[in-house]
Design an enzyme around this catalytic site. Structure first.
Site, PDB file in Angstrom:
ATOM      1  N   ARG A 145      17.200  27.867  -2.012  1.00 16.62           N
ATOM      2  CA  ARG A 145      15.619  27.483  -2.778  1.00 16.62           C
ATOM      3  C   ARG A 145      14.909  26.897  -1.956  1.00 16.62           C
ATOM      4  O   ARG A 145      13.536  27.009  -1.814  1.00 16.62           O
ATOM      5  CB  ARG A 145      15.824  26.860  -4.301  1.00 16.62           C
ATOM      6  CG  ARG A 145      16.582  27.912  -5.098  1.00 16.62           C
ATOM      7  CD  ARG A 145      16.556  27.324  -6.587  1.00 16.62           C
ATOM      8  NE  ARG A 145      17.447  28.005  -7.377  1.00 16.62           N
ATOM      9  CZ  ARG A 145      18.853  27.538  -7.784  1.00 16.62           C
ATOM     10  NH1 ARG A 145      19.435  26.432  -7.208  1.00 16.62           N
ATOM     11  NH2 ARG A 145      19.320  28.118  -8.387  1.00 16.62           N
ATOM     12  N   GLU A 169      17.736  20.233 -11.606  1.00 18.67           N
ATOM     13  CA  GLU A 169      16.371  20.660 -12.034  1.00 18.67           C
ATOM     14  C   GLU A 169      15.554  19.299 -12.235  1.00 18.67           C
ATOM     15  O   GLU A 169      14.270  19.189 -12.022  1.00 18.67           O
ATOM     16  CB  GLU A 169      16.379  21.407 -13.391  1.00 18.67           C
ATOM     17  CG  GLU A 169      17.068  22.866 -12.913  1.00 18.67           C
ATOM     18  CD  GLU A 169      18.631  22.830 -13.564  1.00 18.67           C
ATOM     19  OE1 GLU A 169      19.098  21.700 -13.154  1.00 18.67           O
ATOM     20  OE2 GLU A 169      19.186  23.924 -13.389  1.00 18.67           O
ATOM     21  N   THR A 180      21.927  34.654 -18.866  1.00 18.90           N
ATOM     22  CA  THR A 180      23.080  35.473 -18.954  1.00 18.90           C
ATOM     23  C   THR A 180      23.991  35.410 -17.816  1.00 18.90           C
ATOM     24  O   THR A 180      23.496  35.083 -16.592  1.00 18.90           O
ATOM     25  CB  THR A 180      22.440  36.996 -19.351  1.00 18.90           C
ATOM     26  OG1 THR A 180      21.406  37.504 -18.242  1.00 18.90           O
ATOM     27  CG2 THR A 180      21.974  36.990 -20.684  1.00 18.90           C
ATOM     28  N   ARG A 181      24.820  35.788 -17.783  1.00 19.51           N
ATOM     29  CA  ARG A 181      25.844  35.896 -16.816  1.00 19.51           C
ATOM     30  C   ARG A 181      26.765  37.266 -16.718  1.00 19.51           C
ATOM     31  O   ARG A 181      27.212  37.622 -17.762  1.00 19.51           O
ATOM     32  CB  ARG A 181      27.127  34.842 -16.846  1.00 19.51           C
ATOM     33  CG  ARG A 181      26.509  33.707 -16.197  1.00 19.51           C
ATOM     34  CD  ARG A 181      27.620  32.447 -16.601  1.00 19.51           C
ATOM     35  NE  ARG A 181      27.054  31.306 -15.826  1.00 19.51           N
ATOM     36  CZ  ARG A 181      28.040  30.208 -16.120  1.00 19.51           C
ATOM     37  NH1 ARG A 181      28.873  29.976 -16.993  1.00 19.51           N
ATOM     38  NH2 ARG A 181      27.659  29.125 -15.403  1.00 19.51           N
ATOM     39  N   ASP A 237      21.133  36.813 -11.903  1.00 18.93           N
ATOM     40  CA  ASP A 237      21.833  37.303 -12.851  1.00 18.93           C
ATOM     41  C   ASP A 237      21.052  36.962 -14.301  1.00 18.93           C
ATOM     42  O   ASP A 237      21.700  37.334 -15.258  1.00 18.93           O
ATOM     43  CB  ASP A 237      23.380  36.700 -12.802  1.00 18.93           C
ATOM     44  CG  ASP A 237      23.339  35.175 -13.025  1.00 18.93           C
ATOM     45  OD1 ASP A 237      22.289  34.372 -12.640  1.00 18.93           O
ATOM     46  OD2 ASP A 237      24.517  34.674 -13.110  1.00 18.93           O
TER      47      ASP A 237
HETATM   48  C1  UGA Z   1      23.224  27.245 -13.399  1.00 17.08           C
HETATM   49  C2  UGA Z   1      21.549  27.192 -13.152  1.00 17.08           C
HETATM   50  O1  UGA Z   1      21.191  28.131 -14.111  1.00 17.08           O
HETATM   51  C3  UGA Z   1      21.351  27.430 -11.692  1.00 17.08           C
HETATM   52  O2  UGA Z   1      19.961  27.825 -11.566  1.00 17.08           O
HETATM   53  C4  UGA Z   1      22.000  26.377 -11.003  1.00 17.08           C
HETATM   54  O3  UGA Z   1      21.722  26.718  -9.642  1.00 17.08           O
HETATM   55  C5  UGA Z   1      23.416  26.331 -11.202  1.00 17.08           C
HETATM   56  O4  UGA Z   1      23.801  26.296 -12.615  1.00 17.08           O
HETATM   57  C6  UGA Z   1      24.044  25.216 -10.311  1.00 17.08           C
HETATM   58  O5  UGA Z   1      23.562  24.064 -10.998  1.00 17.08           O
HETATM   59  O6  UGA Z   1      24.752  25.461  -9.560  1.00 17.08           O
HETATM   60  P1  UGA Z   1      24.982  29.515 -13.114  1.00 17.08           P
HETATM   61  O7  UGA Z   1      24.639  30.616 -13.894  1.00 17.08           O
HETATM   62  O8  UGA Z   1      26.060  28.648 -13.384  1.00 17.08           O
HETATM   63  O9  UGA Z   1      23.585  28.614 -13.200  1.00 17.08           O
HETATM   64  O10 UGA Z   1      25.276  29.679 -11.385  1.00 17.08           O
HETATM   65  P2  UGA Z   1      24.988  31.232 -10.660  1.00 17.08           P
HETATM   66  O11 UGA Z   1      23.971  32.120 -11.467  1.00 17.08           O
HETATM   67  O12 UGA Z   1      26.306  31.532 -10.298  1.00 17.08           O
HETATM   68  O13 UGA Z   1      24.056  30.645  -9.259  1.00 17.08           O
HETATM   69  C7  UGA Z   1      22.798  30.502  -9.171  1.00 17.08           C
HETATM   70  C8  UGA Z   1      22.259  31.260  -8.321  1.00 17.08           C
HETATM   71  O14 UGA Z   1      22.562  30.744  -6.976  1.00 17.08           O
HETATM   72  C9  UGA Z   1      22.342  32.531  -8.468  1.00 17.08           C
HETATM   73  O15 UGA Z   1      21.119  33.180  -7.967  1.00 17.08           O
HETATM   74  C10 UGA Z   1      23.382  33.013  -7.409  1.00 17.08           C
HETATM   75  O16 UGA Z   1      23.108  34.217  -6.594  1.00 17.08           O
HETATM   76  C11 UGA Z   1      23.044  31.819  -6.399  1.00 17.08           C
HETATM   77  N1  UGA Z   1      24.341  31.309  -5.729  1.00 17.08           N
HETATM   78  C12 UGA Z   1      25.594  31.123  -6.425  1.00 17.08           C
HETATM   79  C13 UGA Z   1      24.486  31.487  -4.232  1.00 17.08           C
HETATM   80  O17 UGA Z   1      23.374  31.705  -3.599  1.00 17.08           O
HETATM   81  N2  UGA Z   1      25.669  30.855  -3.697  1.00 17.08           N
HETATM   82  C14 UGA Z   1      26.918  30.833  -4.424  1.00 17.08           C
HETATM   83  O18 UGA Z   1      28.026  30.582  -3.653  1.00 17.08           O
HETATM   84  C15 UGA Z   1      26.766  30.986  -5.812  1.00 17.08           C
HETATM   85 MN    MN Z   2      23.654  32.415 -13.353  1.00 12.01          MN
END
Ligand code: UGA
Ligand code: MN
Length: 250
Positions: free
Chosen positions: A87, A199, A227-228, A113
């Protein structure tokens, strides 16, 4: 105003399915620039081909998460923050390409997602400085977010870490691009020790609980869901070992 939408993404079996769903939502949004940042050392063929086909205006980067911040395979997923350096790369692009003197824009962080109603992209264009709205299925609740009366925030519906200064998920706010350019220090801190506060720590650099804007009737509507996608179960792939099939991208 143009929406500058920053999306971190990483390789896993369901990546293309998630990105396809998001792309086909974004195809309905006009005046939109997608900044997609892969958590990878290089831009992958899969995501490059995907973006070419998607048809949404985009800029493509790759930034690999620093080694000390990568999740150890055994530790729970929430022990490390995800997508933060990606980001920040997107924010850097906005600072280099958005000229507040002659452009209007809004920055939004869209994880790959989540589920987005196209209406949210219409409403977020009204963001003067920083806006906020409810998000479904987050923080252990059906929805988490501001509670409003007469277009003023009177309360927050929050149960997870309610001591957060601004209790909101990544999907629940937008920032005027002018503010991003005028506040060069505005970034995510990937090393933050306060899990779940990313955040809030980001937002309190430029706003507060009392100044953050609700966007009209948005307060009373859930238009984005945290959603996941459940992990794909691929345990029978091994059964086919030795047989030759075309190697389809999936
Ligand atoms: C929650 C929040 O909704 C996220 O915005 C936040 O980044 C995350 O927790 C956090 O605090 O780490 P969550 O659904 O648990 O999100 O996380 P993911 O959807 O697995 O990842 C958030 C974003 O980062 C996704 O767009 C994913 O593609 C990306 N991501 C995930 C990476 O770029 N690298 C990784 O190793 C894992
Ligand atoms: Mn997510």
């Amino acid at each position: 105003p143009t929406i500058y939408c920053i999306t971190p993404t990483y390789a896993r079996p369901t990546q293309k399915a998630d990105l396809t769903r998001l792309c086909q939502t974004l195809q309905h949004v006009w005046n939109f620039h997608w900044i997609i940042v892969e958590d990878s050392e290089y831009k992958t063929g899969l995501v490059s081909r995907f973006l070419e086909r998607c048809g949404v205006t985009y800029t493509h980067f790759a930034v690999r998460t620093s080694p000390h911040l990568r999740r150890k395979s055994k530790s729970p997923r929430w022990h490390v923050p995800r997508g933060m350096e990606q980001r920040n790369k997107g924010l850097q692009w906005v600072r280099r390409n958005f000229d507040p003197k002659r452009m209007k824009g809004v920055v939004y962080f869209a994880d790959d997602d989540n589920t987005y109603d196209v209406e949210i992209f219409r409403k977020m264009r009204e963001t003067k400085a920083v806006s906020i709205w409810p998000v479904g299925f987050v923080g252990g609740l059906r929805w988490e977010g501001p509670v409003c009366q007469n277009n003023t925030i009177i309360d927050f519906r929050v149960a997870y870490k309610p001591n957060r200064e601004i209790p909101v998920d990544m999907a629940g706010f937008a920032v005027n691009a002018k503010l991003v350019v005028n506040n060069p220090h505005l970034k995510f801190n990937p090393n933050s020790v306060d899990i779940g506060h990313s955040e809030s720590e980001f937002l309190t650099m430029v706003t507060s609980k009392d100044t953050i804007e609700p966007l009209g009737d948005l307060c009373n509507k859930v238009l984005v869901w945290h959603t996941r996608t459940s992990p794909a179960r691929l345990h029978r792939e091994a059964v086919l070992n030795g047989k030759s099939f075309p190697d389809l991208e999936c």
